[in-house]
Design a protein around this motif. Structure first.
Motif, PDB file in Angstrom:
ATOM      1  N   SER A 878       0.832  -1.212   0.000  1.00 11.68           N
ATOM      2  CA  SER A 878       0.000   0.000   0.000  1.00 11.68           C
ATOM      3  C   SER A 878       0.860   1.253   0.000  1.00 11.68           C
ATOM      4  CB  SER A 878      -0.940  -0.002   1.218  1.00 11.68           C
ATOM      5  OG  SER A 878      -0.184   0.057   2.417  1.00 11.68           O
ATOM      6  N   LEU A 881       2.754   1.189  -3.905  1.00  7.56           N
ATOM      7  CA  LEU A 881       1.913   1.305  -5.087  1.00  7.56           C
ATOM      8  C   LEU A 881       0.724   2.237  -4.900  1.00  7.56           C
ATOM      9  CD1 LEU A 881       1.776  -2.382  -6.404  1.00  7.56           C
ATOM     10  CD2 LEU A 881       3.237  -0.506  -7.175  1.00  7.56           C
ATOM     11  N   LEU A 882       0.198   2.353  -3.681  1.00 13.21           N
ATOM     12  CA  LEU A 882      -1.034   3.111  -3.480  1.00 13.21           C
ATOM     13  C   LEU A 882      -0.804   4.461  -2.842  1.00 13.21           C
ATOM     14  CD1 LEU A 882      -3.374   0.202  -2.291  1.00 13.21           C
ATOM     15  CD2 LEU A 882      -3.049   1.098  -4.599  1.00 13.21           C
ATOM     16  N   MET A 884       0.180   5.496   0.042  1.00 16.26           N
ATOM     17  CA  MET A 884      -0.302   5.697   1.404  1.00 16.26           C
ATOM     18  C   MET A 884       0.874   5.582   2.365  1.00 16.26           C
ATOM     19  SD  MET A 884      -3.384   3.603   3.301  1.00 16.26           S
ATOM     20  CE  MET A 884      -2.475   2.083   3.465  1.00 16.26           C
ATOM     21  N   HIS A 967     -10.144   8.569   1.038  1.00 20.70           N
ATOM     22  CA  HIS A 967      -9.415   9.199  -0.067  1.00 20.70           C
ATOM     23  C   HIS A 967      -8.430  10.250   0.424  1.00 20.70           C
ATOM     24  CE1 HIS A 967     -11.717   7.147  -3.156  1.00 20.70           C
ATOM     25  NE2 HIS A 967     -12.852   7.451  -2.502  1.00 20.70           N
ATOM     26  N   ILE A 970      -5.351   7.359   1.069  1.00 17.71           N
ATOM     27  CA  ILE A 970      -4.841   6.549  -0.029  1.00 17.71           C
ATOM     28  C   ILE A 970      -4.610   7.403  -1.264  1.00 17.71           C
ATOM     29  CG2 ILE A 970      -7.040   5.871  -1.080  1.00 17.71           C
ATOM     30  CD1 ILE A 970      -5.889   2.982  -1.117  1.00 17.71           C
ATOM     31  N   LEU A 971      -3.636   7.006  -2.077  1.00 16.98           N
ATOM     32  CA  LEU A 971      -3.233   7.697  -3.303  1.00 16.98           C
ATOM     33  C   LEU A 971      -2.837   9.151  -3.031  1.00 16.98           C
ATOM     34  CD1 LEU A 971      -5.969   6.332  -5.767  1.00 16.98           C
ATOM     35  CD2 LEU A 971      -3.621   5.518  -5.472  1.00 16.98           C
ATOM     36  N   TYR A 973       0.445  10.062  -1.908  1.00 15.76           N
ATOM     37  CA  TYR A 973       1.847  10.184  -2.306  1.00 15.76           C
ATOM     38  C   TYR A 973       2.512  11.363  -1.579  1.00 15.76           C
ATOM     39  CZ  TYR A 973       0.720   6.707  -5.892  1.00 15.76           C
ATOM     40  OH  TYR A 973       0.327   5.581  -6.538  1.00 15.76           O
TER      41      TYR A 973
END
Length: 1104
Positions: A878, A881-882, A884, A967, A970-971, A973
């Motif tokens: 996570s 790639l995601l 988080m 949200h 996650i994502l 960055y």
């Protein structure tokens, strides 16, 4: 020397004793004068071996060199002096390469991955850390602690295992038979000294380096431990090569006597033996992976490859994608530390620890049953056994034989009645004087009445044609019992021991027979072997003064052998051939037969059928039947060399007089029938492989439960058109050649002659059609062929049990060799397992322990992977790639793997066997791996698929409580920075730290449910709980408390909070993980219920 000699009276000295002493002094002086100066002793073991020359000197000079006497041996004073000078006869252990062991402890298993993680973490601290973070240094130190603790644990387990092995091996008392002070003595092998005269018999280990000075003509040695060659090496009295390792007149330490007997003078002991010097040159031994080691090595390679690949992929993604697309998201130092999670997450650090611990735990259990396991890792192989080939005598039977029946052509007796009634019959000379020509039906001798008793002849053959002896006897040539009312220990084969005791009982009742036997001296002997299946002894009457030395002129006219009996007495020639062996082998060699009144008639077809019927009747009752025969030898050429003399006697093995039959009862061990029942219920086929007669073998097989069918097929049924048509050649692949579970049970008996004629197609039919097999009258080579043929088909893992020399080839060829503690040294050396208490019931226990080891390791793997690997890895994934923040820090990942997981998994190592463990089919070592698709399905699509979403949900719940939605986490960055959603960086960092601890605590308590679910593969927890009942395991609650305390320390430890940023968590987050654990447990209980209710369903097929 005069003082020493004066202590012994002339009456006590053996004949020639004084001459030998004088000759010894003279020869030493002459030798010292003639021999050149000896070179200085070299410290090189190879030079010491090359300097051996004892095999080059004559046998008589050997006694002189080592100051011993041929019949006296060594005196007690000389023994003590030499023992003090040279030390005990013990070969020192090979030099241990501690540095190599230490390297294996430090870098073995998964530790090399930890070293990679340690190095890159140090690099992330400095020089790549800008600024250098104490967290990174703390993680590096933690990894080093992991390495040190793992290495220390491996060392402790290895030391403990070695200690267990030494303690068990010390229970095996190695003894040796020597001649000292003119008497045969049984002493501990480590008390042998140079100059001792050692007496070796078939099946015994050579205890020291010996120069052979007396031997039987059929003497052979197994030197495979020394040379690696499997061929038997014949013995010799004379040197056959200059090289001490190649000559045949030396018996070297750790070799075995596979055939014959010999006397040897010890010329080297302990570290000065050839074996001792070879050990000092190189202590290396060949290493062969066992099935469990292969499984662990395979699993280690797979997991290591995956972990390294993911670690490299993570760094690659950071360098190629994240660093350029989201600058500032991670620094190089942070990316490295987070990527280390790929290594720590995928590596089940507890597995190697649990493997070592499990084998040690099982070894202790085996030790309590006095089962010697030569290599701990072979324990698991026991669980794979699908075929058990067992010898009969001494393994399935008690080995306590006793003569039960005695028969002549016209009458049969119970042995006790025969012994008691022998005193009522008139006594006669040893040789009844009745003769019978081929045309006579019966003709009494002029010198003996028709009522002459055959007991003396039977007694003489039983007593003199015998390989056993009384250990305390001073007259080994006659085997006479020292005192009639004492019961000394008998040393020898169980069959010979039973016959010797029978003959001794007979001699106490019949004084004339005892006196007659005392007159006879053995001149030559061919011991029993598994190929001939008979024993021959040549004896001479020493009381007769006149002896026909030459034939010709006034010698004896050549006639048919059976016609000599009367002339033997008339001409005062008393040389006889006594033969004892298997009836079916010796019947064709008989020309006449003795009746119960001592008269002799021709041995025709009717007589043979009558005795064959008696043999079949006795054999069907489980008795071993032997025939006793004799033949006069007026033309005996005792001056021939032993090999020529033996060849001559083989040619003379015809026209024997059959004196009588004896039946020997060897009852089955009391524990065998129940043990075989358990073994067969476990799906293991049990075959009997014996050298005994077919009917005897079948009778014992029925008594112990190896054969259960009334109808037993033979080789003719195997080759019937019906079976040939059912199994066309080449139609069934080798791994599938085994009986179907739906097939009815069928039984088959084959003889050694049948085995020799079997084709590969015959073997295919036998092993795919028959469940119960008995192999009778087999030779050692045929036993090995049987084992190899079974191993080549059906993916069988074959175990062989045995105790004799003839079992050694099969024990070596088997996947697991099991020897009896009372068996021969050869068998115990060839076996991987030794039952020190001769307890056959230990075999099903050993099978259960082997299965339990594999079962528990499978449970450990299943326990470690869903949470300790899968859930941890999802946290790293996570992050990479995601986009988080990582929900589980590197410190908590490592800590969970090497503390919480290990502590909890230890309880699984002490799990008892499940109720159905010995009802399952044997594991196929080739196809049933430790980790198969069913296990991975359970890990990643069942337990793991419930565990990681539960842990991740708690992370998101906590973030939601802080005002950060799904949200917002996650994502994200590189947006996760100062000011994100109105929070400062310090606040965001605090959220992450507390969220990581929540994720960690959730993992800890979810494992409670996983552990309780994994404890049982099929049975419900309600019937198999850890607190009470047959599978009580109090370590489970103890380990649960332990792992909870570790979590508390991690969260509330002040030092840990400072270095690793751990923090206490809100109280509400301590409760839900228990609900998750209960949910996982309930889901698995439902799965098990489905498997039990619908055993053929898809769910059952996917069950691990």
């Amino acid at each position: 020397m005069e003082k020493t000699l004066s202590r012994t009276t002339e009456r006590e000295r053996p004949k020639g004793y004084g001459i030998q002493i004088g000759y010894r002094t003279l020869s030493i002086r002459v030798d010292e004068r003639e021999l050149p100066q000896k070179p200085k002793k070299s410290k090189d073991p190879a030079d010491a071996i090359a300097a051996i020359d004892v095999h080059l000197i004559p046998s008589d000079h050997v006694y002189t060199r080592y100051s011993c006497h041929p019949t006296v041996g060594l005196e007690a004073a000389a023994v003590q002096r030499k023992l003090k000078l040279d030390g005990r006869n013990i070969i020192s252990s090979p030099p241990t390469k501690y540095w190599l062991k230490a390297l294996n402890y430090v870098f073995g298993g998964f530790n090399f991955l930890m070293w990679i993680a340690f190095v890159v973490t140090i690099l992330s601290y400095k020089p790549l850390g800008h600024p250098a973070l104490v967290f990174n240094l703390g993680v590096a130190m933690l990894l080093m602690i992991v390495i040190v603790v793992s290495a220390t644990f491996y060392a402790l387990v290895d030391w403990n295992a070695s200690r267990i092995m030494k303690s068990i091996k010390s229970l095996i008392a190695e003894e040796a038979s020597v001649i000292r002070d003119g008497k045969p003595q049984l002493i501990p092998a480590n008390e042998i000294v140079v100059g001792d005269i050692v007496v070796l018999s078939t099946g015994e280990r050579v205890p020291a380096d010996l120069r052979i000075v007396q031997m039987s003509s059929d003497l052979k040695f197994d030197r495979s431990l020394l040379t690696g060659e499997s061929d038997m090496v014949p013995g010799s009295l004379d040197s056959t090569a200059d090289n001490a390792l190649e000559t045949r007149n030396l018996a070297l330490t750790s070799t075995f006597v596979t055939q014959g007997t010999c006397h040897g003078v010890v010329f080297a002991t302990g570290d000065r033996t050839v074996m001792g010097r070879l050990v000092s040159m190189s202590g290396e031994t060949k290493f062969k992976l066992t099935t469990i080691q292969k499984e662990i090595w395979f699993f280690t390679k797979v997991i290591s490859a995956i972990a390294l690949s993911l670690f490299c992929l993570s760094l690659l993604l950071f360098g190629v994608w994240l660093r350029t697309s989201y600058p500032g998201y991670d620094t190089v130092s942070t990316a490295i530390v987070n990527s280390i999670g790929c290594l720590t997450a995928f590596v089940p650090q507890g597995l190697p620890v649990c493997v070592a611990l499990s084998l040690t735990v099982i070894a202790r259990r085996m030790a309590k049953r006095h089962v010697l396991v030569k290599n701990l890792a072979t324990i698991e192989t026991l669980g794979c056994i699908s075929v058990l080939c067992s010898d009969k005598t001494g393994t399935l039977t008690a080995g306590k034989m006793a003569v039960e029946s005695v028969a002549f052509l016209d009458v049969a007796h119970n042995a006790r009645d025969f012994i008691a009634g022998s005193t009522d019959a008139p006594t006669s000379t040893l040789v009844p004087a009745s003769t019978a020509s081929a045309s006579q039906t019966r003709s009494p001798s002029p010198t003996t009445s028709s009522s002459s008793s055959p007991a003396p002849a039977l007694h003489a053959i039983a007593h003199l044609c015998n390989g056993a002896k009384f250990a305390s006897s001073q007259d080994s040539s006659t085997n006479e019992k020292p005192t009639p009312d004492s019961e000394p220990m008998v040393k020898g084969d169980p069959t010979d021991t039973a016959i010797l005791k029978f003959a001794t009982s007979l001699s106490t009742m019949e004084s004339a027979a005892r006196e007659d036997v005392g007159k006879y001296a053995k001149m030559f002997e061919i011991p029993f072997n598994s190929k001939n299946k008979w024993m021959m002894t040549i004896v001479r009457d020493t009381s007769i003064a006149a002896e026909v030395v030459e034939v010709g002129g006034t010698g004896i006219e050549k006639k048919e052998p059976w016609q000599y009996e009367q002339e033997v007495i008339e001409r005062q020639e008393g040389t006889w051939m006594f033969v004892k062996g298997a009836p079916d082998i010796l019947f064709p060699a008989c020309g006449t037969v003795m009746l119960s009144d001592g008269s002799v008639i021709p041995f025709g077809q009717a007589e043979r059928e009558r005795l064959s019927a008696m043999q079949s009747k006795w054999s069907s009752g489980g008795q071993r039947v032997l025939v006793l025969c004799r033949k006069p030898l007026p033309l005996f050429k005792h001056s021939l060399p032993p090999s020529d003399l033996e060849e001559s006697l083989y040619k003379d093995l015809h026209s024997l007089t059959l004196v009588g039959l004896i039946g020997i009862r060897d009852p089955p061990r009391e524990d065998v029938p129940s043990a075989i029942k358990v073994i067969r219920r476990a799906g293991v086929r049990v075959f009997m492989v014996t050298g005994d007669f077919k009917l005897t073998a079948v009778a014992i097989a029925r008594q112990v439960g190896i054969v259960t069918q009334q109808l037993i097929d033979t080789i003719a049924d195997v080759r019937s058109p019906a079976l040939l048509g059912k199994f066309p050649p080449g139609t069934v692949p080798a791994p599938l050649i085994k009986p179907s579970p739906d097939d009815p049970i069928r039984s088959l008996v084959l003889t050694g002659e049948d085995v020799a004629s079997l084709t590969p197609h015959d073997w295919d039919i036998i092993l795919s059609h028959y469940t119960e097999l008995v192999f009778a009258r087999t030779t050692p080579d045929q036993k090995m062929k049987i084992v190899e043929s079974i191993k080549a088909r059906g993916d069988n893992t074959v175990a062989v049990t045995g105790d004799g020399v003839n079992d050694a080839p099969a024990l070596k060829a088997a996947d697991i060799g099991v020897a009896m503690g009372a068996g021969s040294d050869v068998a115990k050396e060839a076996a991987a397992l030794v039952l020190l208490n001769n307890d056959f019931a230990s075999i099903p226990v050993a099978i259960e322990m082997g299965r339990l080891v594999f079962d528990n390791l499978k449970k450990v793997t299943l326990y470690l992977m869903p949470v300790g690997s899968y859930t941890e890895f999802m946290a790293v994934l996570s992050n990479v790639l995601l986009g988080m923040q990582i929900p589980l820090s590197s410190y908590l990942q490592v800590c969970f793997s090497i503390t919480n997981d290990v502590v909890m998994s230890i309880s699984l190592m002490y799990e008892k066997a499940e109720a159905d463990l010995m009802l399952r089919k044997p594991r196929n070592a080739r196809t049933d791996r430790l980790t198969d698709w069913r296990l991975f399905f359970q890990i990643y699509l069942f337990l793991g698929l419930m565990a990681w979403p539960c842990a991740m949900s708690m992370w998101f719940v906590y973030m939601r409580q802080q005002g950060l939605g799904f949200h917002d986490v996650i994502l994200v960055y590189n947006k996760w920075a100062n000011g994100w959603k109105g929070y400062t960086l310090d606040q965001l960092t605090t959220f992450v730290n507390r969220g990581q601890c929540i994720y960690y605590v959730t993992m800890v308590f979810i494992q409670y449910g996983s552990l309780l679910a994994i404890r049982n593969r099929r049975v419900s927890l309600l019937h198999s709980n850890p607190l009470w009942g047959p599978r009580r395991n109090l370590l489970v609650p103890v380990c649960m408390i332990g792992t909870a305390l570790i979590a508390v320390v991690n969260l509330y430890g002040l030092g840990l909070q400072t270095v690793f940023s751990t923090t206490p968590i809100p109280g509400m987050f301590w409760g839900p993980p228990f609900a998750f654990a209960l949910g996982i447990l309930c889901m698995d209980e439902a799965r098990k219920a489905c498997v039990r209710a619908w055993p053929n369903s898809l769910i059952a097929k996917m069950a691990w």
